[in-house]
Design a protein around this motif. Structure first.
Motif, PDB file in Angstrom:
ATOM      1  N   ASP A 195      68.449   7.954  29.023  1.00 37.24           N
ATOM      2  CA  ASP A 195      68.839   7.823  27.613  1.00 37.24           C
ATOM      3  C   ASP A 195      68.393   6.505  26.991  1.00 37.24           C
ATOM      4  O   ASP A 195      68.729   5.421  27.480  1.00 37.24           O
ATOM      5  CB  ASP A 195      70.354   7.965  27.482  1.00 37.24           C
ATOM      6  CG  ASP A 195      70.816   9.365  27.868  1.00 37.24           C
ATOM      7  OD1 ASP A 195      70.074  10.322  27.595  1.00 37.24           O
ATOM      8  OD2 ASP A 195      71.908   9.483  28.446  1.00 37.24           O
ATOM      9  N   ASP A 251      66.961   0.418  29.501  1.00 40.70           N
ATOM     10  CA  ASP A 251      67.131  -0.230  28.187  1.00 40.70           C
ATOM     11  C   ASP A 251      68.404  -1.065  28.080  1.00 40.70           C
ATOM     12  O   ASP A 251      68.655  -1.659  27.053  1.00 40.70           O
ATOM     13  CB  ASP A 251      67.129   0.829  27.074  1.00 40.70           C
ATOM     14  CG  ASP A 251      68.388   1.685  27.103  1.00 40.70           C
ATOM     15  OD1 ASP A 251      68.645   2.330  28.137  1.00 40.70           O
ATOM     16  OD2 ASP A 251      69.124   1.683  26.095  1.00 40.70           O
ATOM     17  N   ASP A 258      65.795   4.888  33.990  1.00 37.08           N
ATOM     18  CA  ASP A 258      66.908   5.380  33.203  1.00 37.08           C
ATOM     19  C   ASP A 258      66.399   6.507  32.302  1.00 37.08           C
ATOM     20  O   ASP A 258      65.186   6.665  32.118  1.00 37.08           O
ATOM     21  CB  ASP A 258      67.438   4.195  32.377  1.00 37.08           C
ATOM     22  CG  ASP A 258      68.525   4.585  31.422  1.00 37.08           C
ATOM     23  OD1 ASP A 258      69.475   5.263  31.851  1.00 37.08           O
ATOM     24  OD2 ASP A 258      68.440   4.206  30.228  1.00 37.08           O
TER      25      ASP A 258
HETATM   26 MG    MG Z   1      69.870   3.948  28.679  1.00 31.63          MG
END
Ligand code: MG
Length: 181
Positions: free
Chosen positions: A36, A118, A34
């Protein structure tokens, strides 16, 4: 059991903890990561020197990396291009299509690829339902974009439930205050 799909196979404080040795031990040769709040803060346009050297270290050890992000082409291209890392943008995680696309780019069997992110609802759930080894990281920033804020509310409930069941042995300071456990 539905909830199992939200549980990562492993969790580490940061992508920096995912070393070539860590991956070798698990016979992993490729990473779908990922962007961000996994590699950098969601509102930071470019990679930090830290992230850059992590990427270079992966390449040097023959680990293939592809960025898969739900964010726009503008955002993901501007980040990934200077690093010379392939990417899939507007990925619509947790849906499977972008993971299949990323796997094609990596050109590896699924068993040799880890999904890193995350968020439980997009990265981990998506990675699990597509059959990858999944690694959760602590969000780089404590702030989120609008959609993510909504996901975090559900995520917090999942974390609490996992904790109660003893399924999620987060240590204090590892996950930190970022999800208000
Ligand atoms: Mg993310």
């Amino acid at each position: 059991m539905m909830w199992k799909k939200f549980l990562p196979n492993d969790f580490v404080p940061s992508v920096r903890d995912i070393s070539p040795e860590y991956l070798k031990k698990r016979e992993i040769q490729g990473i779908i990561t990922d962007l961000d709040n996994t590699l950098v803060e969601w509102d930071r346009p470019l990679a930090t020197p830290d992230v850059r050297s992590w990427m270079e270290n992966m390449k040097a050890h023959g680990i293939r990396v592809v960025i898969v992000s739900n964010n726009s082409k503008k955002r993901v291209f501007a980040f990934a291009d200077p690093l010379n890392v392939p990417f899939v943008c507007r990925a619509k995680k947790p849906l499977g299509k972008s993971f299949r696309k990323a796997l094609e780019i990596l050109d590896l069997p699924k068993e040799k690829v880890a999904v890193v992110g995350d968020q439980l609802l997009t990265d981990i759930y998506g990675g699990n339902r597509s059959g990858f080894f999944t690694i959760l990281v602590v969000p780089v920033a404590q702030s989120d974009g609008f959609m993510t804020k909504i996901n975090r509310m559900i995520e917090r409930k999942l974390f609490r439930w996992f904790e109660k069941k003893g399924l999620f042995p987060w240590k204090e300071g590892v996950r930190g205050k970022s999800v208000d456990l």
